[in-house]
Motif scaffolding. Structure first.
Motif, PDB file in Angstrom:
ATOM      1  N   HIS A 131       0.806  -1.229   0.000  1.00 12.09           N
ATOM      2  CA  HIS A 131       0.000   0.000   0.000  1.00 12.09           C
ATOM      3  C   HIS A 131       0.832   1.268   0.000  1.00 12.09           C
ATOM      4  O   HIS A 131       0.662   2.161   0.828  1.00 12.09           O
ATOM      5  CB  HIS A 131      -0.960   0.023   1.207  1.00 12.09           C
ATOM      6  CG  HIS A 131      -1.784  -1.203   1.306  1.00 12.09           C
ATOM      7  ND1 HIS A 131      -2.654  -1.587   0.324  1.00 12.09           N
ATOM      8  CD2 HIS A 131      -1.829  -2.163   2.259  1.00 12.09           C
ATOM      9  CE1 HIS A 131      -3.219  -2.725   0.663  1.00 12.09           C
ATOM     10  NE2 HIS A 131      -2.729  -3.103   1.828  1.00 12.09           N
ATOM     11  N   THR A 132       1.758   1.320  -0.942  1.00 16.22           N
ATOM     12  CA  THR A 132       2.482   2.582  -1.110  1.00 16.22           C
ATOM     13  C   THR A 132       2.456   2.943  -2.594  1.00 16.22           C
ATOM     14  O   THR A 132       1.917   2.196  -3.407  1.00 16.22           O
ATOM     15  CB  THR A 132       3.919   2.480  -0.564  1.00 16.22           C
ATOM     16  OG1 THR A 132       4.507   3.786  -0.568  1.00 16.22           O
ATOM     17  CG2 THR A 132       4.797   1.543  -1.376  1.00 16.22           C
ATOM     18  N   GLY A 133       3.032   4.088  -2.946  1.00 12.01           N
ATOM     19  CA  GLY A 133       3.052   4.495  -4.345  1.00 12.01           C
ATOM     20  C   GLY A 133       4.314   4.004  -5.039  1.00 12.01           C
ATOM     21  O   GLY A 133       5.265   3.553  -4.391  1.00 12.01           O
ATOM     22  N   LEU A 134       4.319   4.101  -6.371  1.00  7.63           N
ATOM     23  CA  LEU A 134       5.529   3.764  -7.122  1.00  7.63           C
ATOM     24  C   LEU A 134       5.594   4.662  -8.348  1.00  7.63           C
ATOM     25  O   LEU A 134       4.602   4.821  -9.055  1.00  7.63           O
ATOM     26  CB  LEU A 134       5.508   2.297  -7.561  1.00  7.63           C
ATOM     27  CG  LEU A 134       6.705   1.875  -8.428  1.00  7.63           C
ATOM     28  CD1 LEU A 134       7.297   0.562  -7.942  1.00  7.63           C
ATOM     29  CD2 LEU A 134       6.332   1.737  -9.887  1.00  7.63           C
ATOM     30  N   THR A 135       6.745   5.283  -8.550  1.00  6.82           N
ATOM     31  CA  THR A 135       6.931   6.070  -9.769  1.00  6.82           C
ATOM     32  C   THR A 135       7.733   5.200 -10.733  1.00  6.82           C
ATOM     33  O   THR A 135       8.859   4.807 -10.426  1.00  6.82           O
ATOM     34  CB  THR A 135       7.687   7.384  -9.467  1.00  6.82           C
ATOM     35  OG1 THR A 135       6.988   8.066  -8.420  1.00  6.82           O
ATOM     36  CG2 THR A 135       7.742   8.266 -10.687  1.00  6.82           C
ATOM     37  N   ALA A 136       7.125   4.909 -11.884  1.00  4.88           N
ATOM     38  CA  ALA A 136       7.778   4.009 -12.835  1.00  4.88           C
ATOM     39  C   ALA A 136       8.691   4.779 -13.769  1.00  4.88           C
ATOM     40  O   ALA A 136       8.426   5.932 -14.099  1.00  4.88           O
ATOM     41  CB  ALA A 136       6.713   3.278 -13.641  1.00  4.88           C
ATOM     42  N   LEU A 150      11.875  11.892  -1.397  1.00  6.82           N
ATOM     43  CA  LEU A 150      12.518  11.520  -2.656  1.00  6.82           C
ATOM     44  C   LEU A 150      11.818  12.231  -3.814  1.00  6.82           C
ATOM     45  O   LEU A 150      10.601  12.101  -3.977  1.00  6.82           O
ATOM     46  CB  LEU A 150      12.441  10.001  -2.847  1.00  6.82           C
ATOM     47  CG  LEU A 150      13.089   9.445  -4.113  1.00  6.82           C
ATOM     48  CD1 LEU A 150      14.601   9.660  -4.104  1.00  6.82           C
ATOM     49  CD2 LEU A 150      12.781   7.956  -4.271  1.00  6.82           C
ATOM     50  N   LEU A 151      12.579  13.001  -4.586  1.00  7.17           N
ATOM     51  CA  LEU A 151      12.037  13.660  -5.771  1.00  7.17           C
ATOM     52  C   LEU A 151      12.258  12.705  -6.942  1.00  7.17           C
ATOM     53  O   LEU A 151      13.389  12.405  -7.302  1.00  7.17           O
ATOM     54  CB  LEU A 151      12.762  14.985  -6.027  1.00  7.17           C
ATOM     55  CG  LEU A 151      12.781  15.967  -4.849  1.00  7.17           C
ATOM     56  CD1 LEU A 151      13.683  17.151  -5.135  1.00  7.17           C
ATOM     57  CD2 LEU A 151      11.364  16.453  -4.544  1.00  7.17           C
ATOM     58  N   GLN A 152      11.150  12.205  -7.487  1.00  3.55           N
ATOM     59  CA  GLN A 152      11.238  11.163  -8.505  1.00  3.55           C
ATOM     60  C   GLN A 152      10.827  11.754  -9.852  1.00  3.55           C
ATOM     61  O   GLN A 152       9.666  12.088 -10.050  1.00  3.55           O
ATOM     62  CB  GLN A 152      10.306  10.015  -8.127  1.00  3.55           C
ATOM     63  CG  GLN A 152      10.569   9.507  -6.704  1.00  3.55           C
ATOM     64  CD  GLN A 152       9.402   8.730  -6.125  1.00  3.55           C
ATOM     65  OE1 GLN A 152       8.896   7.809  -6.739  1.00  3.55           O
ATOM     66  NE2 GLN A 152       8.967   9.113  -4.940  1.00  3.55           N
ATOM     67  N   PRO A 172       7.436   2.519   2.029  1.00  6.40           N
ATOM     68  CA  PRO A 172       8.571   3.268   1.482  1.00  6.40           C
ATOM     69  C   PRO A 172       8.179   4.051   0.225  1.00  6.40           C
ATOM     70  O   PRO A 172       7.134   3.809  -0.366  1.00  6.40           O
ATOM     71  CB  PRO A 172       9.579   2.165   1.132  1.00  6.40           C
ATOM     72  CG  PRO A 172       8.783   0.925   0.982  1.00  6.40           C
ATOM     73  CD  PRO A 172       7.564   1.064   1.847  1.00  6.40           C
ATOM     74  N   GLN A 173       9.068   4.976  -0.171  1.00  3.85           N
ATOM     75  CA  GLN A 173       8.913   5.672  -1.444  1.00  3.85           C
ATOM     76  C   GLN A 173       9.575   4.760  -2.480  1.00  3.85           C
ATOM     77  O   GLN A 173      10.746   4.433  -2.348  1.00  3.85           O
ATOM     78  CB  GLN A 173       9.632   7.017  -1.393  1.00  3.85           C
ATOM     79  CG  GLN A 173       9.120   7.909  -0.265  1.00  3.85           C
ATOM     80  CD  GLN A 173      10.105   9.002   0.091  1.00  3.85           C
ATOM     81  OE1 GLN A 173      10.100  10.060  -0.510  1.00  3.85           O
ATOM     82  NE2 GLN A 173      10.957   8.753   1.071  1.00  3.85           N
ATOM     83  N   MET A 174       8.788   4.321  -3.457  1.00  5.95           N
ATOM     84  CA  MET A 174       9.321   3.329  -4.394  1.00  5.95           C
ATOM     85  C   MET A 174       9.417   3.882  -5.809  1.00  5.95           C
ATOM     86  O   MET A 174       8.521   4.593  -6.262  1.00  5.95           O
ATOM     87  CB  MET A 174       8.421   2.087  -4.411  1.00  5.95           C
ATOM     88  CG  MET A 174       8.537   1.273  -3.140  1.00  5.95           C
ATOM     89  SD  MET A 174       7.604  -0.271  -3.241  1.00  5.95           S
ATOM     90  CE  MET A 174       8.517  -1.174  -4.473  1.00  5.95           C
ATOM     91  N   ALA A 175      10.506   3.522  -6.482  1.00  5.20           N
ATOM     92  CA  ALA A 175      10.677   3.965  -7.871  1.00  5.20           C
ATOM     93  C   ALA A 175      11.339   2.859  -8.676  1.00  5.20           C
ATOM     94  O   ALA A 175      12.194   2.144  -8.162  1.00  5.20           O
ATOM     95  CB  ALA A 175      11.546   5.222  -7.911  1.00  5.20           C
ATOM     96  N   THR A 176      10.909   2.716  -9.927  1.00  7.98           N
ATOM     97  CA  THR A 176      11.725   1.928 -10.844  1.00  7.98           C
ATOM     98  C   THR A 176      12.538   2.927 -11.667  1.00  7.98           C
ATOM     99  O   THR A 176      12.077   4.033 -11.949  1.00  7.98           O
ATOM    100  CB  THR A 176      10.891   1.011 -11.774  1.00  7.98           C
ATOM    101  OG1 THR A 176      10.016   1.803 -12.563  1.00  7.98           O
ATOM    102  CG2 THR A 176      10.096  -0.015 -10.989  1.00  7.98           C
ATOM    103  N   VAL A 177      13.756   2.537 -11.992  1.00  7.05           N
ATOM    104  CA  VAL A 177      14.697   3.458 -12.626  1.00  7.05           C
ATOM    105  C   VAL A 177      15.199   2.832 -13.931  1.00  7.05           C
ATOM    106  O   VAL A 177      15.553   1.652 -13.961  1.00  7.05           O
ATOM    107  CB  VAL A 177      15.900   3.730 -11.681  1.00  7.05           C
ATOM    108  CG1 VAL A 177      16.908   4.655 -12.342  1.00  7.05           C
ATOM    109  CG2 VAL A 177      15.416   4.307 -10.364  1.00  7.05           C
ATOM    110  N   ARG A 178      15.216   3.632 -14.960  1.00  8.91           N
ATOM    111  CA  ARG A 178      15.650   3.115 -16.261  1.00  8.91           C
ATOM    112  C   ARG A 178      17.101   2.667 -16.247  1.00  8.91           C
ATOM    113  O   ARG A 178      17.964   3.388 -15.744  1.00  8.91           O
ATOM    114  CB  ARG A 178      15.544   4.221 -17.302  1.00  8.91           C
ATOM    115  CG  ARG A 178      14.156   4.444 -17.706  1.00  8.91           C
ATOM    116  CD  ARG A 178      14.155   5.110 -19.024  1.00  8.91           C
ATOM    117  NE  ARG A 178      12.792   5.363 -19.379  1.00  8.91           N
ATOM    118  CZ  ARG A 178      12.421   5.910 -20.500  1.00  8.91           C
ATOM    119  NH1 ARG A 178      13.339   6.274 -21.368  1.00  8.91           N
ATOM    120  NH2 ARG A 178      11.175   6.106 -20.773  1.00  8.91           N
ATOM    121  N   PRO A 179      17.380   1.512 -16.847  1.00 10.40           N
ATOM    122  CA  PRO A 179      18.779   1.088 -16.960  1.00 10.40           C
ATOM    123  C   PRO A 179      19.558   2.067 -17.825  1.00 10.40           C
ATOM    124  O   PRO A 179      19.008   2.662 -18.745  1.00 10.40           O
ATOM    125  CB  PRO A 179      18.690  -0.283 -17.647  1.00 10.40           C
ATOM    126  CG  PRO A 179      17.290  -0.734 -17.443  1.00 10.40           C
ATOM    127  CD  PRO A 179      16.451   0.501 -17.375  1.00 10.40           C
TER     128      PRO A 179
END
Ligand code: FAD
Length: 345
Positions: A131-136, A150-152, A172-179
């Motif tokens: 139950h948190t957000g994710l910036t893809a 975290l500024l995403q 947590p603040q979650m992000a996926t990050v481009r390779p």
């Protein structure tokens, strides 16, 4: 999900302050740590130092403990190790079960995952479960020092704007990050750290899939993300034969061939060569763009190359704005000269 999120914020046991530390998901395949893990550690190190917290790497697999040293060398302070035969190959349910358990037990404030095929499957599912957000697909990360948030940042509206997204009320603040976007540290193999072992309870995770066999693709694998030299072609190449010429240049420089979406859509080259917003994000030492106009969606994937060389017959092509060296001319005249010069050198 919206309801359960607000419930979580109201939950009296939930406190933002309980969450501390920056985590990186250390993706491995067949026991080898993927480059994206080192890139995330490089970025994670900066974020952790700004916040004054530890940098953790979560290593999930089977008999992967010896890989922890590599993660320390690239910046991790702690390796959270979840080692079990069930975790040998990536499968959604066991990996989600393992990572969810680790996050709930140790409560990191930030979790970074590569925007790879695995990460794009794992990240959103974990975010949903806890139950948190994710910036893809982030291309830039930073810390707001006042709010410790975290500024995403990621491209939005077809790459026309960059949007910075915050996750103020959940953790947590979650992000996926481009390779290929973040820089890895120069490894220091004298660096060590702490290994925290987390047990994996196979009986507690319902698994509906099994890996029977791993079959390697027989067609040529293009590893654009790790290439040091990329010779890319666009619509200006004019057809599939033109790409043979670019392959020749790439081969003599020890590089690989990339492409714009226009060339891929025309069927001149397979989609796994595409660079850009909907293709790969690359970071080579040299990027040679041949007959590519420099649309924003293409530039989004190659602008972080160390040296950009553009060959285009239109002097006003936008690619020249991001190029370090520009050659105005017909690529069918320029590229053969380049091949000749490379043969002589
Ligand atoms: P063009 O824009 O047609 O440019 C061809 C260039 O070749 C021209 O500048 C011309 O002067 C030059 N030229 C022609 N002949 C010669 C010659 N003989 N010698 C030298 N120069 C020559 N595009 C991507 O590349 N990657 C992506 O990931 C991507 N994602 C997208 C996502 C979205 C949501 C959208 C809307 C678009 C996306 N695009 C992407 C498409 C992008 O907008 C452009 O259409 C595309 O990049 C154009 O490709 P190009 O530069 O090869 O073709």
């Amino acid at each position: 999900e919206a309801i359960s999120r607000s419930e979580k914020v109201k939950d009296e046991n939930f406190s933002l302050e309980d969450y501390k530390g920056v985590w990186v998901f250390a993706e491995q395949r067949q026991g080898s740590i993927m480059n994206i893990a080192f890139e995330l550690l490089g970025e994670g190190r900066k974020l952790a130092d700004t916040l004054g917290v530890e940098l953790g790497a979560v290593l999930i697999g089977d008999k992967v403990e010896e890989k922890a040293q590599e993660l320390f060398a690239y910046g991790a302070d702690v390796v959270y190790l979840i080692d079990h035969p069930e975790l040998k190959n990536y499968r959604t349910e066991p990996y989600c079960g393992a990572l969810e358990k680790a996050i709930n037990a140790y409560k990191p404030e930030i979790v970074l995952i590569g925007a790879t095929n695995i990460g794009r499957d794992l990240g959103p599912r974990i975010a949903g479960r806890i139950h948190t957000g994710l910036t893809a697909d982030c291309t830039e990360l930073a810390i707001d020092p006042e709010q410790r948030l975290l500024l995403q940042t990621r491209p939005a509206f077809g790459g026309n704007i960059m949007a910075t997204i915050l996750c103020p009320n959940t953790r947590p603040q979650m992000a996926t990050v481009r390779p290929g976007v973040m820089k890895k540290m120069i490894p220091d193999y004298c660096r060590t750290g702490k290994i925290v072992e987390i047990t994996y309870d196979a009986a507690a995770v319902k698994v509906r899939t099994a890996v029977r066999e791993i079959v390697r693709e027989t067609s040529r694998i293009v590893n654009l993300e790790e290439a040091q030299v990329i010779v890319a072609g666009g619509r200006g190449v004019g057809g599939p034969e033109g790409f043979k010429l670019l392959e020749e240049v790439a081969a003599s420089l020890g590089g690989v061939v990339g492409a714009s979406r226009a060339a891929v859509d025309a069927g001149w080259i397979p989609a796994n060569h595409q660079v850009g917003q909907t293709g790969k994000t690359v970071h080579p030492k040299i990027y040679i763009a041949c007959g590519i106009s420099g649309a924003i969606q293409h530039v989004a994937g190659m602008q972080h190359s160390d040296i950009i060389i553009a060959i285009n017959k239109n002097p006003n092509a936008p690619i020249f704005k991001v190029a370090d060296y520009g050659i105005v001319g017909d690529l069918y005249q320029v590229v053969p000269l380049l091949i000749e010069a490379l043969k002589e050198s």
